[in-house]
Write an enzyme that holds these catalytic residues in place. Structure first.
Site, short mmCIF file in Angstrom:
data_model
loop_
_atom_site.label_atom_id
_atom_site.label_comp_id
_atom_site.label_asym_id
_atom_site.label_seq_id
_atom_site.Cartn_x
_atom_site.Cartn_y
_atom_site.Cartn_z
N ASP A 147 53.24 5.48 17.17
CA ASP A 147 52.59 5.91 18.41
C ASP A 147 53.51 5.68 19.62
O ASP A 147 53.09 5.15 20.64
CB ASP A 147 51.24 5.20 18.59
CG ASP A 147 50.42 5.75 19.75
OD1 ASP A 147 50.67 6.91 20.15
OD2 ASP A 147 49.54 5.03 20.25
N HIS A 190 45.69 -3.96 20.88
CA HIS A 190 45.80 -3.88 19.41
C HIS A 190 47.20 -4.29 18.98
O HIS A 190 48.13 -4.27 19.78
CB HIS A 190 45.51 -2.45 18.94
CG HIS A 190 46.17 -1.39 19.78
ND1 HIS A 190 45.54 -0.81 20.87
CD2 HIS A 190 47.40 -0.83 19.74
CE1 HIS A 190 46.36 0.07 21.44
NE2 HIS A 190 47.51 0.07 20.78
N GLN A 258 46.74 0.87 14.10
CA GLN A 258 46.64 0.03 15.31
C GLN A 258 45.30 -0.71 15.28
O GLN A 258 44.25 -0.10 15.51
CB GLN A 258 46.75 0.91 16.57
CG GLN A 258 48.14 1.49 16.78
CD GLN A 258 48.16 2.67 17.74
OE1 GLN A 258 47.45 3.68 17.52
NE2 GLN A 258 48.95 2.59 18.80
N ARG A 288 52.97 -3.69 32.08
CA ARG A 288 52.02 -2.57 32.07
C ARG A 288 50.99 -2.88 30.98
O ARG A 288 51.32 -2.92 29.80
CB ARG A 288 52.72 -1.26 31.75
CG ARG A 288 51.78 -0.06 31.53
CD ARG A 288 52.57 1.11 30.97
NE ARG A 288 51.81 2.30 30.66
CZ ARG A 288 51.10 2.50 29.55
NH1 ARG A 288 51.00 1.57 28.64
NH2 ARG A 288 50.49 3.65 29.34
N ASP A 290 48.62 -2.03 28.64
CA ASP A 290 48.23 -0.80 27.96
C ASP A 290 46.75 -0.85 27.58
O ASP A 290 46.26 -1.87 27.08
CB ASP A 290 49.08 -0.65 26.69
CG ASP A 290 48.76 0.63 25.94
OD1 ASP A 290 48.86 1.70 26.54
OD2 ASP A 290 48.39 0.55 24.75
N GLU A 332 46.95 0.07 33.04
CA GLU A 332 46.92 1.43 32.52
C GLU A 332 45.47 1.71 32.18
O GLU A 332 44.98 1.37 31.10
CB GLU A 332 47.82 1.58 31.29
CG GLU A 332 48.06 3.03 30.93
CD GLU A 332 47.26 3.50 29.72
OE1 GLU A 332 46.98 4.71 29.64
OE2 GLU A 332 46.89 2.69 28.88
N HIS A 401 54.22 9.93 29.85
CA HIS A 401 54.43 10.23 28.43
C HIS A 401 53.16 10.71 27.75
O HIS A 401 53.21 11.18 26.62
CB HIS A 401 54.94 8.98 27.73
CG HIS A 401 53.86 7.94 27.60
ND1 HIS A 401 53.30 7.33 28.70
CD2 HIS A 401 53.20 7.48 26.53
CE1 HIS A 401 52.35 6.51 28.29
NE2 HIS A 401 52.27 6.57 26.98
N ASP A 402 52.01 10.54 28.40
CA ASP A 402 50.75 10.93 27.77
C ASP A 402 50.34 12.34 28.17
O ASP A 402 50.90 12.94 29.09
CB ASP A 402 49.63 9.94 28.15
CG ASP A 402 49.61 8.72 27.22
OD1 ASP A 402 50.03 8.86 26.05
OD2 ASP A 402 49.18 7.65 27.67
N ARG A 518 52.19 15.32 22.24
CA ARG A 518 52.68 14.59 23.41
C ARG A 518 54.21 14.46 23.36
O ARG A 518 54.85 14.21 24.39
CB ARG A 518 52.05 13.19 23.48
CG ARG A 518 50.56 13.22 23.82
CD ARG A 518 49.97 11.83 23.87
NE ARG A 518 50.03 11.18 22.57
CZ ARG A 518 49.72 9.90 22.35
NH1 ARG A 518 49.34 9.14 23.36
NH2 ARG A 518 49.78 9.37 21.14
C1 OTU Z 1 47.73 4.38 25.97
O1 OTU Z 1 46.94 5.50 26.26
C2 OTU Z 1 49.17 4.85 25.87
O2 OTU Z 1 49.59 5.36 27.10
C3 OTU Z 1 49.27 5.86 24.77
O3 OTU Z 1 50.54 6.44 24.69
C4 OTU Z 1 48.89 5.17 23.48
O4 OTU Z 1 48.80 6.13 22.48
C5 OTU Z 1 47.55 4.44 23.58
O5 OTU Z 1 47.38 3.71 24.79
C6 OTU Z 1 47.39 3.44 22.47
O6 OTU Z 1 48.26 2.34 22.65
O7 OTU Z 1 43.80 6.85 25.43
O8 OTU Z 1 45.26 9.07 25.20
O9 OTU Z 1 42.26 4.44 29.70
O10 OTU Z 1 43.73 6.47 28.34
O11 OTU Z 1 45.06 3.47 27.07
C7 OTU Z 1 45.91 7.90 25.52
C8 OTU Z 1 43.44 4.18 29.03
C9 OTU Z 1 44.97 6.74 25.68
C10 OTU Z 1 43.71 5.17 27.90
C11 OTU Z 1 45.01 4.83 27.32
C12 OTU Z 1 45.51 5.43 26.12
#
Ligand code: OTU
Length: 645
Positions: A147, A190, A258, A288, A290, A332, A401-402, A518
């Site tokens: 991931d 996680h 995860q 950050r 996550d 985040e 990156h998302d 992504r």
């Molecule tokens: C985050 O995103 C990261 O930015 C992602 O790249 C990871 O895949 C994910 O965590 C797991 O570690 O739901 O669609 O409100 O939006 O934590 C991405 C926060 C996600 C979530 C965010 C998550």
């Protein structure tokens, strides 16, 4: 809100008695007293939350003593060069709020191969004025799909493909020498199922089984899933994974590899605190956090944004501050607008939590305004947001990156006469290039048949029209970034946007990535394109020059620093986004951005009412202010920053 327990305002005498001599002894008189002063200051923010979280399960006074002891160990081990930075930051706690703070986010491997490679690219970042570098997850991930590094197998070592912990320390030393702070991801919701804690749990160690959420049968998972949304419905449906070695169903919000940690267990809190303290001592300036909204689960809810998730972050913050007072937290939390500012500590009363949080609403509304050629929804939704606490700041950004989740609330949409559901669907279709007239060439991400929900993948350049050869794309990208650079907070460039870098055409070639688009918007840096950045005849030259000019202009504008205020204005032209930035240390600045294909204008009365009676050009698309007939005129997709003469 859960209560924060008995009166915990001052550290109890026995805690001070237990820690005081040790602190003076191990840190020396000056540092020891500073540690104790911090303890006095943060104690209520630590003991209050821990009491609510763990009071029913454990002796909180003993837990606080243990955790403060861990912080003291970290303080004693903290290298001198970092203590020097701490000192500076305690003298100037607003250091990160400066208008000179400019951020850049990238993957280490995609930007420069390795951590050592990043050290050879610092001149490039300096050209953009970068003072805040976010390197995407770099701790040792599991083997196989990870991931993008968000499945950590070992928090104490660096991904060997990128280097070693020593390389990370060397990099931070170089960065600090240039006045650049380093932000690193901490994946605390996680671990990878290959992490030692998970291996021990699977091997039957009860202490480690308690680190995770395991259910013997489907009863509880089914009960939770009645109200749980799916994060990755295409690729990782559901939120639980059957794991025979664990004898049941393990909570896995994201991918099956995860495993969510169980923060009702104070041992998990302690283990993650030690991880944070270690990263800080390796020289990391910003963590950050996550997936912060997911840390606490509650039956009958979506298991996000629970009050306890906030308490956890508050307690972590207080404890890390004891040892590393210069360390910042960045949330985040990609959540609904009304849930956002709480991550900056804005509850009924201010409670220190994160220093920074992604301004997800601004990001979504910028793209929404582009697609509709209309800024009224943005104006409405942004003016409804509660202001951030003055000691904190937003991370303003356009891409990351998302994927982009279309977090437009039904209430905000209805307020401008739109249907929220239809609008969100429109945005996903528009950015996938499925709408007539759209020059966006992104893709749908995790289209959910059940809910009709779909998100969007693609680089900013792809979404703004570069891939389709749209001649307006350069102005559009500049104007979008003009808002990112002036809305207040730290503007964060996503690697490559400064060159209008497009999607990675080979993203799906890697079988581990093929199911997750992504990876489209995670291309390798194109250094050949970067080499053209000073040639104004090229696309890269045009875009880089404009982004750099935004950075340069911003640096000299205290009105844009964090800790000020942003007030949305209501221009008489629906295509224009207008706001006033102000900071107690400066006069007001009005920013205008035109989200349409034609010339637009706003009445100078609007500027006068915002305190800009004699409008003077600060920075704009055309390098001058176009005034006439009592109005300020903006070219198609143009912007202007205006102050008082
Ligand atoms: C985050 O995103 C990261 O930015 C992602 O790249 C990871 O895949 C994910 O965590 C797991 O570690 O739901 O669609 O409100 O939006 O934590 C991405 C926060 C996600 C979530 C965010 C998550």
């Amino acid at each position: 809100m859960p209560s924060s327990g008995p009166d915990l305002a001052a550290p109890p005498g026995d805690l001070v008695a237990a820690i005081g001599p040790a602190a003076r002894d191990r840190l020396g008189r000056l540092e020891g007293e500073a540690f104790l002063a911090r303890l006095e200051r943060v104690h209520p923010d630590v003991a209050g939350p821990l009491h609510t979280l763990y009071g029913a399960r454990t002796d909180v006074a003993a837990l606080v003593r243990e955790l403060v002891g861990a912080a003291l160990d970290a303080a004693a081990a903290r290298p001198e060069r970092l203590r020097v930075l701490d000192r500076r930051r305690e003298v100037d706690p607003a250091w990160f709020q400066d208008s000179r703070t400019i951020g850049y986010a990238c993957y280490t491997d995609r930007f420069a191969g390795t951590l050592a490679g990043v050290r050879t690219r610092l001149d490039y970042l300096a050209e953009l004025g970068v003072t805040y570098l976010h390197l995407m997850p770099l701790l040792a991930p599991r083997e196989g799909p990870d991931d993008g590094g968000y499945a950590v197998a070992d928090y104490t070592s660096v991904d060997p493909r990128l280097g070693t912990m020593a390389d990370l320390e060397d990099l931070t030393a170089d960065l600090h020498g240039r006045g650049i702070a380093l932000c690193v991801d901490l994946v605390l919701n996680h671990t990878a199922r290959e992490h030692e804690w998970a291996r021990r749990a699977a091997a039957g160690d009860p202490a480690y089984r308690d680190f995770y959420l395991v259910f013997p049968d489907r009863t509880m998972p089914d009960a939770y899933e009645r109200t749980l949304p799916e994060v990755f419905p295409d690729t990782a449906p559901g939120s639980f994974t059957h794991v025979p070695e664990m004898g049941g169903w393990v909570w896995t919000t994201f991918n099956d590899y995860q495993w969510d940690l169980d923060y009702t267990n104070p041992a998990v809190f302690g283990a993650m605190l030690r991880t944070m303290l270690e990263l800080a001592n390796h020289g990391v300036d910003v963590l950050r956090l996550d997936a912060a909204p997911f840390l606490w689960k509650r039956l009958g809810t979506d298991c996000q944004n629970q009050p306890e998730a906030h308490l956890l972050v508050q307690a972590f913050r207080g404890l890390t501050r004891l040892a590393a007072p210069g360390l910042l937290f960045k949330a985040e939390a990609i959540v609904a607008p009304e849930m956002l500012v709480q991550y900056l500590g804005a509850h009924e009363t201010y409670r220190p939590e994160c220093d920074l949080a992604y301004h997800n609403q601004l990001m979504v509304l910028l793209w929404s305004s582009l697609a509709t050629r209309d800024a009224t929804l943005a104006t409405r939704a942004l003016s409804r947001l509660r202001p951030e606490p003055p000691s904190t700041g937003w991370i303003t950004y356009l891409r990351c990156h998302d994927d982009i989740g279309w977090a437009v609330s039904d209430t905000d949409a209805a307020a401008v006469g739109w249907n929220g559901y239809e609008h969100r669907r429109f945005l996903a279709a528009y950015y996938a290039g499925r709408h007539p007239g759209s020059t966006a060439r992104g893709a749908l991400f995790q289209e959910n048949e059940a809910t009709g929900d779909a998100r969007t993948s693609g680089m900013a350049a792809t979404l703004a029209g570069f891939a389709a050869g749209d001649p307006a794309a350069v102005d559009r990208l500049e104007t979008l970034y003009s808002v990112v650079f002036s809305f207040g907070g730290i503007p964060l460039l996503w690697m490559g946007d400064e060159l209008a870098l497009g999607d990675d055409p080979h993203w799906a070639d890697d079988p581990e990535h093929a199911a997750d688009n992504r990876w489209m918007h995670r291309p390798p840096m194109d250094w050949a394109a970067a080499a053209r950045r000073h040639d104004p005849e090229t696309v890269e030259g045009r875009v880089f020059g404009r982004i750099r000019a935004l950075a340069t202009a911003r640096r000299g504008l205290p009105a844009l620093r964090s800790g000020g205020s942003t007030v949305l204005l209501e221009p008489d032209d629906p295509h224009v986004l207008a706001y006033r930035r102000q900071h107690p240390r400066s006069g007001p600045l009005v920013a205008l951005a035109n989200f349409s294909d034609g010339w637009q204008s706003v009445d100078l009365g609007l500027l006068a009412a915002a305190g800009v009676a004699a409008p003077a050009h600060v920075h704009s698309t055309r390098g001058r202010l176009d005034l006439g007939e009592g109005r300020a005129h903006l070219p198609p997709w143009g912007f202007a920053w205006i102050a008082t003469a």
